[in-house]
Design a protein around this motif. Sequence first.
Motif, PDB file in Angstrom:
ATOM      1  N   LEU A  59      15.842  -9.060  -0.189  1.00  0.00           N
ATOM      2  CA  LEU A  59      14.811 -10.085  -0.054  1.00  0.00           C
ATOM      3  C   LEU A  59      14.642 -10.916  -1.319  1.00  0.00           C
ATOM      4  O   LEU A  59      14.073 -12.007  -1.280  1.00  0.00           O
ATOM      5  N   GLY A  60      15.119 -10.376  -2.447  1.00  0.00           N
ATOM      6  CA  GLY A  60      14.964 -11.096  -3.714  1.00  0.00           C
ATOM      7  C   GLY A  60      13.579 -10.969  -4.294  1.00  0.00           C
ATOM      8  O   GLY A  60      13.167 -11.784  -5.130  1.00  0.00           O
ATOM      9  N   ALA A  61      12.820  -9.940  -3.870  1.00  0.00           N
ATOM     10  CA  ALA A  61      11.450  -9.761  -4.375  1.00  0.00           C
ATOM     11  C   ALA A  61      10.992  -8.327  -4.129  1.00  0.00           C
ATOM     12  O   ALA A  61      11.364  -7.705  -3.136  1.00  0.00           O
ATOM     13  N   GLU A  62      10.155  -7.830  -5.052  1.00  0.00           N
ATOM     14  CA  GLU A  62       9.565  -6.513  -4.885  1.00  0.00           C
ATOM     15  C   GLU A  62       8.392  -6.612  -3.913  1.00  0.00           C
ATOM     16  O   GLU A  62       7.981  -7.704  -3.488  1.00  0.00           O
ATOM     17  N   ARG A  70      12.580 -15.504  -3.279  1.00  0.00           N
ATOM     18  CA  ARG A  70      12.353 -14.669  -2.093  1.00  0.00           C
ATOM     19  C   ARG A  70      13.083 -15.248  -0.891  1.00  0.00           C
ATOM     20  O   ARG A  70      13.020 -16.443  -0.622  1.00  0.00           O
ATOM     21  N   ARG A  71      13.772 -14.350  -0.149  1.00  0.00           N
ATOM     22  CA  ARG A  71      14.551 -14.781   1.016  1.00  0.00           C
ATOM     23  C   ARG A  71      14.030 -14.190   2.330  1.00  0.00           C
ATOM     24  O   ARG A  71      14.697 -14.265   3.355  1.00  0.00           O
ATOM     25  N   GLY A  72      12.867 -13.589   2.298  1.00  0.00           N
ATOM     26  CA  GLY A  72      12.313 -13.014   3.511  1.00  0.00           C
ATOM     27  C   GLY A  72      11.163 -12.088   3.189  1.00  0.00           C
ATOM     28  O   GLY A  72      10.729 -11.966   2.038  1.00  0.00           O
ATOM     29  N   TYR A  73      10.672 -11.373   4.227  1.00  0.00           N
ATOM     30  CA  TYR A  73       9.500 -10.507   4.052  1.00  0.00           C
ATOM     31  C   TYR A  73       9.733  -9.160   4.731  1.00  0.00           C
ATOM     32  O   TYR A  73      10.498  -9.041   5.690  1.00  0.00           O
ATOM     33  N   ARG A  74       9.046  -8.156   4.218  1.00  0.00           N
ATOM     34  CA  ARG A  74       9.121  -6.809   4.783  1.00  0.00           C
ATOM     35  C   ARG A  74       8.402  -6.750   6.120  1.00  0.00           C
ATOM     36  O   ARG A  74       7.480  -7.533   6.388  1.00  0.00           O
ATOM     37  N   ASN A  75       8.809  -5.789   6.912  1.00  0.00           N
ATOM     38  CA  ASN A  75       8.177  -5.622   8.223  1.00  0.00           C
ATOM     39  C   ASN A  75       8.064  -4.131   8.557  1.00  0.00           C
ATOM     40  O   ASN A  75       8.512  -3.672   9.601  1.00  0.00           O
ATOM     41  N   GLY A  76       7.488  -3.399   7.603  1.00  0.00           N
ATOM     42  CA  GLY A  76       7.281  -1.975   7.834  1.00  0.00           C
ATOM     43  C   GLY A  76       8.585  -1.192   7.859  1.00  0.00           C
ATOM     44  O   GLY A  76       9.547  -1.514   7.161  1.00  0.00           O
ATOM     45  N   SER A  77       8.643  -0.183   8.697  1.00  0.00           N
ATOM     46  CA  SER A  77       9.835   0.665   8.797  1.00  0.00           C
ATOM     47  C   SER A  77       9.904   1.304  10.170  1.00  0.00           C
ATOM     48  O   SER A  77       8.943   1.269  10.938  1.00  0.00           O
ATOM     49  N   TYR A  78      11.064   1.856  10.467  1.00  0.00           N
ATOM     50  CA  TYR A  78      11.223   2.646  11.689  1.00  0.00           C
ATOM     51  C   TYR A  78      11.802   3.997  11.296  1.00  0.00           C
ATOM     52  O   TYR A  78      12.306   4.172  10.172  1.00  0.00           O
TER      53      TYR A  78
END
Length: 394
Positions: A59-62, A70-78
């Motif tokens: 993502l290019g970001a913590e 930044r190239r995107g965002y987190r979406n939790g986990s599975y």
Amino acid sequence: MPVHKKHHNTPESPTTRVSISPADVPSQESFHQHLRELIRGATRVVMEEIMQEELSLFLGAEWGESTSQRRGYRNGSYTRDLVTTSGRIEDLNVPRDREGQFHTQAFERYSRYEPQVAEALTEMFVSGSSTHKIGKVANTLLGVAPSASSVSRLNESLSEQFESWRIRPLQTHYRIVYLDGIHFGIRHGSGCDSSILLTILGVDLEGNKEVLALQACAEESREGWLSILQDMRSRGAIQIDLFATDGHEGLLGALSELFTATPRQRCLVHKQRNVLSAIPRRERELVQADLVGIWKPEKKEDALANLVAFKAKYAERYPQAVRSLCEDEEHLLTFYDFPVGMHRHIQSTNAIEGFFSNVRQRTDQIDAFTTETSCVRLVWAVMQDIRFHKVTVS
């Protein structure tokens, strides 16, 4: 003046002994089970941390960081289960991004097995082990038995990799090409027959060795060699400076048809063995010294003189040995036409024999393969771990 012994004013305390009941000592089985649980727990922590780091790089970001890169965002986990060398890790948390583009490198996208486990199961499969036997072994070692569909998927992955290798383009020009075959047992019903794996080992212009082709045949024949040599040419290898071979008629016939102008060196180790087989044991040491002396001189002219002298000396006493020496005579001293630094590499087929020996060490536990296909695939899989030494080509 005498030295007095030192006196201790504090009384010595009695040694404390702790008695351990045999009931308190864990059994070896429970100890190893506990150890495996600790390892699985540690593996889970490390893998989840690594995957979070992978996602940050992707993502290019913590987490919570706002940057222009930044190239995107987190979406939790599975969660998913993963079989490792220490057993099954259940509900492993795998992070994901909103666009669904992130894929961890910790394991294959749709695999439920750690790479090392998948490789081990695959090797068992291609070696001829049944799905039932693989499941039994895996259950003993890992506590998990793979399903038939899982093993099939693993085999499909290996098949795809092998097929990509089999049809890959080759270099146009090779300095040396070694040709030989290795025998394996193939089961047919209740019986077992011998099958040969024809092999082409090439040396490029930099001295790097590479297996160019593998092909299983029921027997070593002219047709079999024609097939594998034509395949080699169709993938681009059309200029060969030298072939190093034994004296099999089928192989020689195929070479004379497809590579008429290419020089060939007869393996001197095989030739020496053939000649000495016609000599009584008590005489072999003396004859061997004369035989090896043929190709020892620095100059080809001297070697040719030694060849003539050998035939004259033993023609009457050992005619069969001399006839064996004369077979393929024009290809015995081809190595003299190449740089001196290459001589020890091209006087024999030891390069490919060494490869076969390496393969044997890894496949000796297999009595027989179920099919020729499984045989070729396993040899190819084993080959991936073999590191070839460079040879002198100038």
